[in-house]
Write a protein that holds these residues in place. Structure first.
Motif, PDB file in Angstrom:
ATOM      1  N   VAL A 147      41.614  47.043  23.653  1.00 40.87           N
ATOM      2  CA  VAL A 147      40.672  46.914  24.650  1.00 40.87           C
ATOM      3  C   VAL A 147      39.611  47.953  24.710  1.00 40.87           C
ATOM      4  N   GLY A 148      40.076  49.221  24.490  1.00 43.06           N
ATOM      5  CA  GLY A 148      39.007  50.230  24.462  1.00 43.06           C
ATOM      6  C   GLY A 148      38.170  50.234  23.456  1.00 43.06           C
ATOM      7  N   LEU A 149      38.662  49.930  21.969  1.00 44.56           N
ATOM      8  CA  LEU A 149      38.017  49.863  20.845  1.00 44.56           C
ATOM      9  C   LEU A 149      36.830  48.772  20.950  1.00 44.56           C
ATOM     10  N   LEU A 150      37.013  47.689  21.596  1.00 45.39           N
ATOM     11  CA  LEU A 150      36.353  46.189  21.786  1.00 45.39           C
ATOM     12  C   LEU A 150      35.272  46.752  22.714  1.00 45.39           C
ATOM     13  N   ALA A 151      35.460  47.202  23.788  1.00 43.07           N
ATOM     14  CA  ALA A 151      34.622  47.873  24.810  1.00 43.07           C
ATOM     15  C   ALA A 151      33.595  48.580  24.250  1.00 43.07           C
ATOM     16  N   ILE A 152      34.002  49.642  23.349  1.00 40.54           N
ATOM     17  CA  ILE A 152      32.949  50.308  22.775  1.00 40.54           C
ATOM     18  C   ILE A 152      32.197  49.564  21.826  1.00 40.54           C
ATOM     19  N   ALA A 153      32.862  48.729  20.998  1.00 40.04           N
ATOM     20  CA  ALA A 153      31.928  47.659  20.183  1.00 40.04           C
ATOM     21  C   ALA A 153      31.090  46.948  20.770  1.00 40.04           C
ATOM     22  N   LEU A 154      31.284  46.362  21.817  1.00 42.01           N
ATOM     23  CA  LEU A 154      30.660  45.716  22.609  1.00 42.01           C
ATOM     24  C   LEU A 154      29.143  46.407  23.225  1.00 42.01           C
ATOM     25  N   MET A 155      29.445  47.719  23.563  1.00 45.80           N
ATOM     26  CA  MET A 155      28.535  48.464  23.956  1.00 45.80           C
ATOM     27  C   MET A 155      27.526  48.765  22.741  1.00 45.80           C
ATOM     28  N   ALA A 156      28.287  49.013  21.592  1.00 49.57           N
ATOM     29  CA  ALA A 156      27.440  49.326  20.398  1.00 49.57           C
ATOM     30  C   ALA A 156      26.403  48.203  20.234  1.00 49.57           C
ATOM     31  N   GLU A 157      26.828  46.950  20.546  1.00 49.23           N
ATOM     32  CA  GLU A 157      26.078  45.593  20.537  1.00 49.23           C
ATOM     33  C   GLU A 157      24.886  45.627  21.605  1.00 49.23           C
ATOM     34  N   GLY A 158      24.884  46.533  22.448  1.00 51.04           N
ATOM     35  CA  GLY A 158      24.054  46.377  23.610  1.00 51.04           C
ATOM     36  C   GLY A 158      24.300  45.817  24.722  1.00 51.04           C
ATOM     37  N   LEU A 159      25.753  45.414  24.777  1.00 53.85           N
ATOM     38  CA  LEU A 159      26.161  44.896  25.972  1.00 53.85           C
ATOM     39  C   LEU A 159      26.725  45.873  26.940  1.00 53.85           C
ATOM     40  N   GLU A 160      26.944  45.478  28.327  1.00 52.90           N
ATOM     41  CA  GLU A 160      27.454  46.255  29.156  1.00 52.90           C
ATOM     42  C   GLU A 160      28.960  45.670  28.983  1.00 52.90           C
ATOM     43  N   ALA A 161      29.998  46.430  29.141  1.00 50.75           N
ATOM     44  CA  ALA A 161      31.229  45.915  29.017  1.00 50.75           C
ATOM     45  C   ALA A 161      32.385  46.761  29.567  1.00 50.75           C
ATOM     46  N   VAL A 162      33.365  46.309  29.880  1.00 49.34           N
ATOM     47  CA  VAL A 162      34.399  47.003  30.777  1.00 49.34           C
ATOM     48  C   VAL A 162      35.911  46.725  30.339  1.00 49.34           C
ATOM     49  N   SER A 163      36.822  47.734  30.333  1.00 48.95           N
ATOM     50  CA  SER A 163      38.118  46.901  29.866  1.00 48.95           C
ATOM     51  C   SER A 163      39.084  47.279  30.874  1.00 48.95           C
ATOM     52  N   TYR A 164      40.221  46.407  30.977  1.00 47.07           N
ATOM     53  CA  TYR A 164      41.232  46.691  31.935  1.00 47.07           C
ATOM     54  C   TYR A 164      42.657  46.350  31.243  1.00 47.07           C
ATOM     55  N   ALA A 165      43.621  47.410  31.585  1.00 46.52           N
ATOM     56  CA  ALA A 165      44.851  47.075  31.176  1.00 46.52           C
ATOM     57  C   ALA A 165      45.510  46.348  32.357  1.00 46.52           C
ATOM     58  N   GLY A 166      46.417  45.670  31.918  1.00 38.59           N
ATOM     59  CA  GLY A 166      47.060  44.528  32.574  1.00 38.59           C
ATOM     60  C   GLY A 166      47.371  45.219  34.165  1.00 38.59           C
ATOM     61  N   TRP A 167      48.061  46.294  34.331  1.00 40.70           N
ATOM     62  CA  TRP A 167      48.282  47.009  35.536  1.00 40.70           C
ATOM     63  C   TRP A 167      47.079  47.102  36.413  1.00 40.70           C
ATOM     64  N   GLN A 168      45.940  47.196  35.848  1.00 41.96           N
ATOM     65  CA  GLN A 168      44.660  47.715  36.346  1.00 41.96           C
ATOM     66  C   GLN A 168      44.092  46.469  37.183  1.00 41.96           C
ATOM     67  N   VAL A 169      44.295  45.243  36.796  1.00 36.52           N
ATOM     68  CA  VAL A 169      43.836  44.172  37.367  1.00 36.52           C
ATOM     69  C   VAL A 169      44.104  43.660  38.716  1.00 36.52           C
ATOM     70  N   PRO A 170      45.309  44.050  39.053  1.00 37.26           N
ATOM     71  CA  PRO A 170      46.636  43.960  38.282  1.00 37.26           C
ATOM     72  C   PRO A 170      47.076  42.268  38.170  1.00 37.26           C
ATOM     73  N   ILE A 171      47.688  42.447  36.649  1.00 38.49           N
ATOM     74  CA  ILE A 171      48.574  40.823  36.433  1.00 38.49           C
ATOM     75  C   ILE A 171      50.121  41.501  36.801  1.00 38.49           C
ATOM     76  N   VAL A 172      50.344  40.712  37.920  1.00 38.99           N
ATOM     77  CA  VAL A 172      51.799  41.197  38.474  1.00 38.99           C
ATOM     78  C   VAL A 172      53.011  40.086  37.950  1.00 38.99           C
ATOM     79  N   THR A 173      53.952  40.858  37.212  1.00 37.08           N
ATOM     80  CA  THR A 173      54.992  39.876  36.664  1.00 37.08           C
ATOM     81  C   THR A 173      56.362  40.205  37.312  1.00 37.08           C
ATOM     82  N   ASP A 174      57.312  39.683  36.934  1.00 35.06           N
ATOM     83  CA  ASP A 174      58.871  39.927  37.451  1.00 35.06           C
ATOM     84  C   ASP A 174      59.043  41.168  36.546  1.00 35.06           C
ATOM     85  N   SER A 175      60.309  41.575  36.993  1.00 33.45           N
ATOM     86  CA  SER A 175      60.773  42.877  36.132  1.00 33.45           C
ATOM     87  C   SER A 175      61.584  42.464  34.788  1.00 33.45           C
ATOM     88  N   ALA A 176      61.686  41.355  34.325  1.00 39.51           N
ATOM     89  CA  ALA A 176      62.413  40.840  32.925  1.00 39.51           C
ATOM     90  C   ALA A 176      61.816  41.766  31.785  1.00 39.51           C
TER      91      ALA A 176
END
Ligand code: ASP
Ligand code: MG
Length: 423
Positions: free
Chosen positions: A82-111
């Protein structure tokens, strides 16, 4: 303008050059006026590399604590992406921001190592989209109620993408991959395999659970439950092909309840070499025996697939079933040490060199004799059928592994699936 989720697999993200091509493709969609959420996998080989390192340090990986750390480790692959892709998108002139699952958050069970998504809070993602940014969310991972990073099982980025599309009510979820759609069977086994322009959700679910590796099965379940329009297409076309053409390419998973009359009876052939057969011979044929055998297996957390019980002779019967090949030895040991003594079985045997070949098609609901045609084809090739299982839209047989390719090719021909060789 539509909200669309793009998912890119590991090979699509495999190098900086590939990532640049993904960024250019995404930029094309954004410039056409769409809001895009991108869910990438780890760069190809990365998840295996990370898990391999852990295996070097600790080959025994069954404790919850170790599995928790495996997830913390494996989740980093997608964070790089996600970090690399955000940087690549910015290089294309777009605004981009990345999130890890926990930052969204995407909540899961503990399995750990096979967590299930429980909820997704899309507030931040929506705000970013509204502000004109491309949002990139890690595939494969979330966070549990204890604040621990979890992963969704191998191939789980498909499920992340579909779950995000469902939560955000996206117009479509596009799964970009290294093949150009869903095929009648694996083109590596049958060069005449054809791409399907559409496949019903039910058929896709069977194909995924029967061994087709195109989509993670959970992602298909999710798409069915929330009716997410899903398309599998190639990320290896030129990034600048016209959007209208790209949007129609690949394979669309449809939700039409009625079978298309013109559709072939059998849509696809799946196969799976990951199973093994075990047989308990000479068990007394009385109530409770199947439960005694399979109950013990279930208690050991071993998944059972095809099951057959023979007619009995002199009050005794034989009982066979298949398990994942990884569980083969464990199942044999369990049957020999516990189940056989408890049930009075005469003998326990097994064969890990089997495979399961399945024909799938919603047309089977309205046609008779499809299974018979399958059996005739196999007999003409001299292939012995060891086990059979059926559902409304599939018939599976278990055969000797060495006849797998022969069986798949013959069935592909019989059910008139052969087309021009795939390119
Ligand atoms: N990177 C993870 C895996 O290899 C998830 C994915 O690719 O979907 O299983
Ligand atoms: Mg995948």
């Amino acid at each position: 303008m539509a909200l669309i989720v793009h998912k890119y697999g590991g090979t699509s993200m495999g190098s900086t050059e590939r990532i640049r091509s993904v960024a250019k493709r995404v930029a094309k969609w954004v410039r056409a006026g769409h809001q895009i959420v991108v869910v990438p996998s780890a760069m190809s080989g990365e998840t295996n590399r990370l898990l391999g390192l852990a295996k070097e340090l600790q080959p025994a990986q069954t404790s919850t604590a170790v599995m928790r750390e495996l997830d913390a480790l494996a989740a980093t692959g997608e964070q790089v992406s996600v970090g690399l892709l955000a940087i690549a998108l910015m290089a294309e002139g777009l605004e981009a921001v990345s999130y890890a699952g926990w930052q969204v958050p995407i909540v899961t069970d503990s399995a750990y190592t096979k967590a299930r998504i429980e909820s997704i809070d899309d507030k931040k993602v929506r705000a970013d989209l509204a502000a004109g940014r491309v949002v990139i969310v890690t595939g494969f991972q979330g966070i549990d109620s204890q604040g621990r990073v979890t992963t969704l099982g191998r191939g789980g980025s498909d499920t992340s993408a579909v779950a995000i599309a469902a939560a955000m009510k996206a117009a479509e979820c596009l799964i970009y991959t290294d093949v150009d759609g869903v095929y009648t069977t694996d083109p590596r086994v049958v060069p005449e395999a054809r791409r399907l322009a559409t496949i019903s959700f039910e058929e896709m679910l069977e194909m995924a659970s029967l061994g087709s590796k195109v989509l993670q099965i959970r992602s298909v379940e999710f798409a069915g439950k929330y009716r997410v329009p899903l398309r599998v297409l190639s990320s290896f076309t030129e990034w600048d092909i016209p959007i209208e053409e790209e949007a129609k390419s690949g394979t669309l998973i449809t939700f039409e309840e009625e079978a298309n009359m013109e559709q072939a009876v059998v849509s696809g052939i799946a196969f799976n070499r990951d199973e093994a057969k075990v047989t308990v011979l000479g068990v007394p044929d009385k109530p409770g025996v199947a439960y005694r055998i399979l109950g013990a297996v279930a208690e050991a957390n071993i998944d059972v697939d095809v099951i057959i019980q023979n007619v009995s002779h002199d009050g005794k019967t034989d009982f066979s079933f298949t398990v994942h090949r990884n569980d083969y030895q464990r199942t044999l040991d369990l049957l020999k040490s516990q189940v056989a003594p408890a049930t009075g079985a005469a003998e326990v045997t097994g064969d890990p060199r089997i495979c399961k070949v399945s024909i799938v098609g919603i047309g089977m609901k309205s046609h008779v004799g499809v299974a018979a045609t399958m059996f005739r084809t196999l007999s003409e090739e001299g292939i012995n059928i060891q086990m059979i299982s059926t559902s409304e839209i599939k018939t599976s047989v278990v055969i000797d592994e060495k006849y797998m390719e022969l069986a798949v090719r013959a069935l592909h021909r019989t059910f008139e699936l052969d087309g021009e060789p795939a390119t």
